[in-house]
Scaffold this active site. Structure first.
Site, short mmCIF file in Angstrom:
data_model
loop_
_atom_site.label_atom_id
_atom_site.label_comp_id
_atom_site.label_asym_id
_atom_site.label_seq_id
_atom_site.Cartn_x
_atom_site.Cartn_y
_atom_site.Cartn_z
CG ASP A 242 -2.03 -1.04 1.10
OD1 ASP A 242 -2.34 -1.48 -0.02
OD2 ASP A 242 -2.55 -1.45 2.17
N GLY A 243 2.07 1.18 -0.55
CA GLY A 243 2.97 2.33 -0.53
C GLY A 243 3.36 2.83 -1.89
#
EC number: 3.5.1.10
Length: 297
Positions: A242-243
């Site tokens: 999720d980065g």
């Protein structure tokens, strides 16, 4: 349930000679002039142009151009070859594509259907200018619904012990003719090996609360903390969970009167809208990635 065929956009006939160019390069004088002069020399007419400079002194320059060129299909290869000289001079990373060549999507989904349904609705209405090649899922829940649109559905179960084999099977069914993968609430972590096949071509959606809540039952955690804003983030998938580079985000205010069920309902609405926007912008060549950020025209 009766499903009607996807509508044809009324301007499809007028798009046969239209192309898009995306450019990223170190900033400096003469870039816009060189690109415009090149297109003029080759008989192209620019119909839209957007640009952004991170820092005029030593920063990066980004540009998106749409143009019309008579007999585009027969002239595109020569245009691409000739532009290489301009690209080399300005150290450009660039791409050139015909608008009429729609990108092919593979959608991955688990059990939650709201993001998938939104994409199918927009595709059926002609609002998503792409072709949905197939849907891949680790569950059978959406099989009948997806196949009612005439879209192939591939059920590939995934367990901790079979993850590597499942990903290999996924790559096989996707083949070499898919441009972008959409994780429409696909609840499996994508391996670095898989990501490398589709760098900056896997789009994910996830809830993003302020503050953020990790782990299970995020809406219950948010409710217990009494959050006042909930939201969602669409981003490209990288090895950092999720980065990856963010394409689109949105939020909505909530109150103490919203229970967990209501937070989930609001969250689902935001997720499907944000993901659909991100996919639309990607297939229209509006997103340029630089390091871990995006420029969206």
């Amino acid at each position: 349930m009766e499903i009607h065929a996807k509508q044809i956009r009324p301007d499809d006939q007028n798009r046969a000679n239209r192309a898009r160019m995306l450019i990223s390069c170190p900033d400096g004088p003469g870039i816009v002039a060189a690109v415009s002069h090149f297109l003029h020399q080759h008989g192209a007419n620019i119909v839209q142009s957007d640009q952004y400079t991170m820092d005029p002194s030593g920063g990066m320059f980004f540009m998106r151009i749409e143009f019309d060129l008579p007999q585009l299909e027969s002239n595109l290869a020569k245009l691409e070859a000739d532009f290489a000289d301009v690209a080399t001079r300005f150290e450009m990373e660039w791409s050139l594509s015909a608008v009429s060549r729609k990108k092919r999507l593979a959608i991955f989904v688990s059990k939650e259907d709201h993001c998938l349904v939104e994409l199918l609705w927009q595709w059926q209405a002609g609002d998503l200018d792409a072709d949905i090649a197939l849907v891949v899922s680790n569950h059978l829940d959406m099989k009948n619904y997806v196949e009612s649109f005439g879209i192939p559905y591939h059920h590939i179960p995934v367990t901790a012990d079979t993850k590597k084999e499942a990903e290999q099977r996924q790559l096989e069914v996707i083949g070499n003719d898919v441009d972008v993968i959409i994780l429409a609430r696909y609840m499996q972590i994508i391996s670095p090996t898989f990501i490398e096949h589709y760098r900056n071509r896997i789009i994910n959606i996830h809830h993003s609360f302020l503050p953020a809540f990790v782990g299970g039952k995020p809406y219950a955690q948010a409710y217990n903390r009494g959050v006042k804003i909930i939201g969602a983030t669409a981003h490209y998938v990288t090895e950092e969970l999720d980065g990856g580079p963010i394409i689109e985000q949105d939020v909505q205010r909530v109150s103490h009167g919203d229970n967990v069920t209501e937070l989930k309902r609001i969250g689902r609405t935001i997720e499907r809208v944000v993901l659909a926007r991100a996919v639309k912008w990607h297939v229209e060549d509006r997103v340029l990635v630089h390091e871990n950020k995006t420029v969206v025209f």
